[in-house]
Design a protein around this motif. Structure first.
Motif, PDB file in Angstrom:
ATOM      1  N   HIS A 360       1.071  -0.425   0.164  1.00  0.00           N
ATOM      2  CA  HIS A 360      -0.304   0.018   0.080  1.00  0.00           C
ATOM      3  C   HIS A 360       1.081   1.313  -0.349  1.00  0.00           C
ATOM      4  N   THR A 361       1.815   1.506   0.667  1.00  0.00           N
ATOM      5  CA  THR A 361       2.704   2.392   1.082  1.00  0.00           C
ATOM      6  C   THR A 361       3.506   2.365  -0.168  1.00  0.00           C
ATOM      7  N   MET A 362       4.358   1.272  -0.738  1.00  0.00           N
ATOM      8  CA  MET A 362       5.211   1.979  -2.177  1.00  0.00           C
ATOM      9  C   MET A 362       3.948   2.003  -3.326  1.00  0.00           C
ATOM     10  N   GLY A 363       3.282   1.317  -3.685  1.00  0.00           N
ATOM     11  CA  GLY A 363       2.220   0.852  -4.467  1.00  0.00           C
ATOM     12  C   GLY A 363       1.471   1.549  -5.426  1.00  0.00           C
ATOM     13  N   GLY A 364       0.494   1.673  -4.334  1.00  0.00           N
ATOM     14  CA  GLY A 364      -1.074   2.707  -3.773  1.00  0.00           C
ATOM     15  C   GLY A 364      -1.877   2.190  -3.264  1.00  0.00           C
ATOM     16  N   ASP A 365      -2.832   3.097  -3.340  1.00  0.00           N
ATOM     17  CA  ASP A 365      -3.929   2.904  -2.588  1.00  0.00           C
ATOM     18  C   ASP A 365      -4.559   1.361  -2.716  1.00  0.00           C
ATOM     19  N   PHE A 366      -5.367   0.771  -2.014  1.00  0.00           N
ATOM     20  CA  PHE A 366      -6.442  -0.329  -2.560  1.00  0.00           C
ATOM     21  C   PHE A 366      -7.540   0.568  -2.471  1.00  0.00           C
ATOM     22  N   SER A 367      -8.529  -0.294  -3.811  1.00  0.00           N
ATOM     23  CA  SER A 367     -10.092  -0.084  -3.431  1.00  0.00           C
ATOM     24  C   SER A 367     -11.128  -0.547  -3.194  1.00  0.00           C
ATOM     25  N   SER A 368     -12.424  -0.661  -2.312  1.00  0.00           N
ATOM     26  CA  SER A 368     -12.964  -1.792  -2.004  1.00  0.00           C
ATOM     27  C   SER A 368     -12.945  -2.955  -3.091  1.00  0.00           C
ATOM     28  N   LYS A 369     -12.355  -2.955  -4.211  1.00  0.00           N
ATOM     29  CA  LYS A 369     -12.806  -3.934  -4.736  1.00  0.00           C
ATOM     30  C   LYS A 369     -11.095  -4.341  -5.251  1.00  0.00           C
ATOM     31  N   GLY A 370     -11.061  -4.194  -4.758  1.00  0.00           N
ATOM     32  CA  GLY A 370      -9.198  -4.730  -4.804  1.00  0.00           C
ATOM     33  C   GLY A 370      -7.936  -4.202  -5.811  1.00  0.00           C
ATOM     34  N   GLN A 371      -8.637  -2.917  -6.852  1.00  0.00           N
ATOM     35  CA  GLN A 371      -8.143  -2.350  -7.131  1.00  0.00           C
ATOM     36  C   GLN A 371      -6.522  -1.355  -7.017  1.00  0.00           C
ATOM     37  N   ALA A 380       5.342   5.742  -7.467  1.00  0.00           N
ATOM     38  CA  ALA A 380       4.566   7.031  -8.641  1.00  0.00           C
ATOM     39  C   ALA A 380       5.394   8.246  -7.916  1.00  0.00           C
ATOM     40  N   LEU A 381       4.923   8.418  -6.891  1.00  0.00           N
ATOM     41  CA  LEU A 381       5.309  10.120  -6.096  1.00  0.00           C
ATOM     42  C   LEU A 381       6.628  10.545  -6.968  1.00  0.00           C
ATOM     43  N   VAL A 449       5.655   4.699 -15.845  1.00  0.00           N
ATOM     44  CA  VAL A 449       5.960   4.003 -14.414  1.00  0.00           C
ATOM     45  C   VAL A 449       4.657   2.786 -13.778  1.00  0.00           C
ATOM     46  N   PHE A 450       3.547   3.393 -13.759  1.00  0.00           N
ATOM     47  CA  PHE A 450       1.863   2.901 -14.334  1.00  0.00           C
ATOM     48  C   PHE A 450       1.766   1.495 -13.679  1.00  0.00           C
ATOM     49  N   ARG A 451       2.201   1.595 -15.627  1.00  0.00           N
ATOM     50  CA  ARG A 451       2.045   0.376 -16.257  1.00  0.00           C
ATOM     51  C   ARG A 451       3.314  -0.394 -16.013  1.00  0.00           C
ATOM     52  N   LEU A 452       4.692  -0.289 -15.827  1.00  0.00           N
ATOM     53  CA  LEU A 452       5.544  -1.189 -15.548  1.00  0.00           C
ATOM     54  C   LEU A 452       5.256  -1.588 -13.853  1.00  0.00           C
ATOM     55  N   GLY A 493      23.293   8.207 -11.858  1.00  0.00           N
ATOM     56  CA  GLY A 493      22.676   8.002 -10.596  1.00  0.00           C
ATOM     57  C   GLY A 493      21.155   6.729 -10.339  1.00  0.00           C
ATOM     58  N   LYS A 494      20.974   6.133  -9.377  1.00  0.00           N
ATOM     59  CA  LYS A 494      20.418   5.374  -9.390  1.00  0.00           C
ATOM     60  C   LYS A 494      19.435   4.905  -7.738  1.00  0.00           C
ATOM     61  N   PHE A 495      17.639   5.011  -8.093  1.00  0.00           N
ATOM     62  CA  PHE A 495      16.970   5.251  -7.297  1.00  0.00           C
ATOM     63  C   PHE A 495      16.175   3.297  -6.968  1.00  0.00           C
ATOM     64  N   SER A 496      16.690   2.455  -5.772  1.00  0.00           N
ATOM     65  CA  SER A 496      16.281   1.471  -5.904  1.00  0.00           C
ATOM     66  C   SER A 496      14.547   1.872  -5.171  1.00  0.00           C
ATOM     67  N   LEU A 497      14.149   1.455  -5.462  1.00  0.00           N
ATOM     68  CA  LEU A 497      12.742   1.790  -4.359  1.00  0.00           C
ATOM     69  C   LEU A 497      12.597  -0.442  -4.277  1.00  0.00           C
ATOM     70  N   ILE A 498      12.573  -0.518  -2.625  1.00  0.00           N
ATOM     71  CA  ILE A 498      12.105  -1.755  -2.278  1.00  0.00           C
ATOM     72  C   ILE A 498      10.734  -2.318  -1.337  1.00  0.00           C
ATOM     73  N   ASP A 499      10.783  -3.683  -1.910  1.00  0.00           N
ATOM     74  CA  ASP A 499       9.218  -3.575  -1.442  1.00  0.00           C
ATOM     75  C   ASP A 499      10.095  -5.448  -0.468  1.00  0.00           C
ATOM     76  N   LEU A 500       9.915  -5.479   0.194  1.00  0.00           N
ATOM     77  CA  LEU A 500      10.282  -6.629   0.756  1.00  0.00           C
ATOM     78  C   LEU A 500       9.525  -7.807   1.313  1.00  0.00           C
ATOM     79  N   ALA A 501       9.875  -9.454   1.491  1.00  0.00           N
ATOM     80  CA  ALA A 501       9.061 -10.090   1.331  1.00  0.00           C
ATOM     81  C   ALA A 501       8.876  -9.730   3.304  1.00  0.00           C
ATOM     82  N   GLY A 502       7.871 -10.423   3.623  1.00  0.00           N
ATOM     83  CA  GLY A 502       6.537 -10.038   4.555  1.00  0.00           C
ATOM     84  C   GLY A 502       7.998 -11.261   5.783  1.00  0.00           C
ATOM     85  N   ASN A 503       8.390 -10.286   7.315  1.00  0.00           N
ATOM     86  CA  ASN A 503       9.321 -10.884   8.059  1.00  0.00           C
ATOM     87  C   ASN A 503       9.021 -12.570   8.797  1.00  0.00           C
TER      88      ASN A 503
END
Length: 742
Positions: A360-371, A380-381, A449-452, A493-503
């Protein structure tokens, strides 16, 4: 009955021994002469408690209350040879002494029956009469009685009948009376006074019991009015509410300044989700200020008393459940964006239990239908700010923007933008880590970026754990890369955004399934290595154990150099059922920077750096074995069994790669051999072909094949032995439950 139960009466205080060995005072509430038992009551922690004891047990703890004749006979049996015979005395008298003490250390309690009366004994044989007349038990003084102390019983020479009557009367608080007609008898008025005082004491005990019950009932009614007792853990919730009422709140707001950190560690608490709200889950996380997190951990004592253990953690920023993604991004990832335009390397991690809000934090908000709305995520920000700076402040730099998206699953790298193609991670001659075959797509706007992101998330590996039915089983890494147009120098330059596996996956190293064990071992190892790499970045020059895991290996360039910056966002769930996972996440984040309650300690050399700096042999060992370094740096968190298990897994992974490479080479060799086989067969179709040359060439070809297949067979045998060793180690492993988050 008086002779059977001695001086025991209803209302008399006696010593009792509990099952845990404690001895304390209780009041006799009933006597069963037939079964030779009695019941007692006492007041403890606001409640009246009771228990039944055998008379003999009470007499052993209270020998002064035994029946007088029984006591005399026992004394006679023990001292029969030493007793002198006096046949002239025929009267036998005993003095009954009332046991005077206090209930709970307050005021004396009177007995219900005639505990102060003198019990007559019948004349006995002259052989024992002298001994019985030599027994007397003087009573305590009136001062001792007032203080609630126990009467001392000491055998002394016999006194006259009038003296004994005086002693008994003084011990009971009754004035001595004239001698009576019958020996050892009190007047009717004295007996009546004792009965009345005993009845009054019983009434007082009954009244206190009723008052306690009424107070308990009133308290229960008050609790029912103030708290919703239908909540499963309403007691803990009430404690947490009372504790929060004593806290002064000062949460983060938009006016607070953004502090520049090379390593920024912050915590975000998500709100209770629908499932937790429907189950009426208790919220155990409190964020009273912009940098403090409180965890109200429920505890239960041995005696089942419930209490809270309030644990404090301090970080650079703490975001409560009301904070949106834009605010989180403003204080975490946004300060890092400009770094990559200055030839820097930036990384932003989202860490925590599955379901805590990382995606949710890295990818964005989820709607009630899971989108998922990718426009409101940090991916994206950050991309939006990159294009904004690219087209304004750094427009003259002539830079291009590329993006890559890959995952690390069980120690293997897969390209999420290229049909999950398996990639190889190698070091070049300059010791730079290269991901061979990774697809990098040029992006020209935020919509690209959204598409990827949407495409990559659909390819990402997920699975089921005890904590979540859709647990992230891999580390997802989205990279925004700047390159100079027309330049061959590579990355600008490089910006790495990482969503780690559930601990919580790291706790599965002892699972019965090998694939689950491999996942857990890799997550365990990568998280420990990541923590040490970030800490080494803060120490500026500390050894980086990046070779331990693929995660730190592919991010090596982000941890070196003066212009490298890192941000970690620790995500925690507020529910009581997730309290253990939340504590593990907070402990891990705390160890990354170790701010402590009073702020960071400047100039403090890490223990591992001291060890390496003082011992060249240890330094060389750590360089050759990064696992040993992790062991030294995390002795309280990593067991020797776990290190052995990781070494076995590493060896197995190396042999697996060697086996696969050899298999590829064997297939390529087979293709060459097939062509040579066809040439040999074609040669035999000639009329005058050289048979001897044909046989020699075929024999040489078969030798090559046999040698190649023998080597392949040996590799397979060794690999299967490593698999068996890993199976054995996994059965004997004993891990600390906090390991994957420390």
């Amino acid at each position: 009955m008086a002779m059977d139960v001695g001086l025991l009466r209803v209302g008399v205080n006696v010593d009792i021994q509990r099952t845990d060995g404690r001895i304390h005072v209780a009041v006799v509430s009933g006597i069963d002469v037939v079964n030779r038992s009695l019941t007692v009551e006492w007041f403890e922690k606001g409640e009246t408690k009771g228990k039944e004891f055998e008379l003999e047990t009470i007499f052993q703890l209270n020998p002064e209350l035994r029946p007088v004749r029984q006591e005399l006979d026992q004394y006679m049996d023990e001292n029969e040879e030493a007793m002198s015979v006096d046949s002239e005395e025929e009267q036998n008298s005993e003095v009954a002494q009332q046991r005077v003490t206090s209930y709970g250390g307050s005021r004396p309690v009177a007995s219900k029956a005639k505990s102060n009366s003198i019990i007559e004994s019948r004349p006995v044989q002259s052989q024992k009469s002298t001994a019985r007349n030599n027994l007397a038990r003087p009573t305590s003084t009136s001062a001792n009685v007032a203080q609630g102390s126990r009467t001392s019983f000491i055998r002394q020479p016999s006194t006259t009948k009038n003296d004994r009557l005086t002693n008994v009367a003084s011990s009971s608080g009754v004035a001595p009376s004239e001698p009576h007609d019958g020996p050892g008898k009190l007047t009717a008025g004295q007996s009546r006074n004792k009965k009345l005082s005993c009845l009054k004491e019983v009434e007082r005990i009954k009244q206190r019991r009723e008052e306690r019950r009424a107070a308990h009932k009133t308290l229960k009614e008050k609790q029912e009015q103030e708290y919703d007792m239908s909540i499963p853990n309403w007691e803990f919730e009430a404690m947490i509410r009372d504790y929060r009422n004593t806290i002064e709140y000062c949460p983060l707001n938009h006016t607070d300044p953004i502090v520049d950190h090379q390593i920024c560690v912050c915590v975000r608490k998500r709100p209770l989700n629908n499932k937790e709200s429907s189950a009426r889950e208790t919220d155990v996380i409190t964020i009273p200020s912009k940098d403090v997190v409180l965890v109200h951990e429920p505890k239960t004592k041995v005696d089942l008393t419930r209490y809270l253990e309030n644990q404090h953690f301090r970080f650079d920023y703490a975001f409560d459940e009301e904070t949106n993604n834009e605010t989180v991004y403003r204080y975490t990832a946004k300060p890092l964006v400009e770094c990559i335009f200055e030839r820097g390397m930036a990384t932003c991690f989202a860490y925590g239990q599955t379901g805590s809000g990382k995606t949710h934090t890295m990818g964005g908000d989820f709607s009630s239908k899971g989108q998922q709305d990718c426009a409101k995520g940090i991916y994206a920000l950050a991309a939006r700010d990159v294009f904004r700076l690219l087209n304004t402040k750094y427009k003259k730099h002539d830079l291009s923007v590329f993006a890559s998206f890959f995952e690390i699953y069980s120690g293997k790298v897969f390209d999420l933008l290229n049909h999950k193609l398996k990639l190889r991670v190698l070091e070049d001659a300059k010791q730079q880590v290269q991901i061979m075959g990774l697809k990098e797509e040029e992006i020209r706007c935020v919509e690209d970026v959204f598409r990827l992101i949407q495409h990559g998330n659909s390819e990402r590996t997920s699975g089921v754990t005890s904590a979540n039915v859709h647990s992230s089983r891999s580390h997802a890494i989205f990279q925004i890369i700047l390159k100079k147009r027309g330049s061959k120098k590579g990355v600008y330059g490089k910006f790495s955004l990482i969503d780690l596996a559930g601990n919580e996956r790291g706790a599965d190293t002892s699972s019965s399934d090998r694939q689950t064990r491999m996942e857990g071992a890799e997550i365990n190892k990568s998280l420990l290595a990541l923590k040490e790499c970030i800490r080494a970045l803060g120490r500026r020059g500390g050894h980086l154990p990046f070779r331990v895991s693929k995660l730190t290996q592919v991010l090596r360039d982000s941890f070196i150099g003066e212009n490298s910056r890192t941000c970690m966002i620790a995500m925690i769930s507020p529910g009581l059922s997730c309290c253990e996972h939340s504590l593990n996440t907070l402990r891990y984040a705390d160890r990354v920077k170790e701010l402590g309650p009073g702020g960071p300690v400047e100039g403090k050399l890490d223990e591992l750096d001291q060890l390496v700096a003082n011992d060249e042999d240890v330094k060389s060992v750590h360089k050759n074995n990064d696992l040993a370094m992790l062991r030294s740096a995390n002795e309280d968190e990593v067991t020797a069994e776990l290190i052995t298990f990781h070494e076995a897994v590493n060896q197995m992974q190396l042999q697996e790669e060697e086996l696969i490479d050899s298999h590829h080479q064997l297939i390529e060799a087979n293709q060459i051999w097939d062509e040579f086989d066809r040439e040999l067969l074609k040669r035999t179709e000639e009329v005058d072909y050289d048979v001897e040359a044909y046989a020699a060439d075929l024999d040489e070809l078969l030798d090559k094949k046999l040698e190649a297949f023998a080597q392949m067979k040996e590799l397979v045998t060794n690999f299967r032995q490593e698999l068996q060793e890993e199976e054995t180690l996994s059965q004997n492993i004993k891990t600390n439950r906090r390991l994957p988050n420390k």
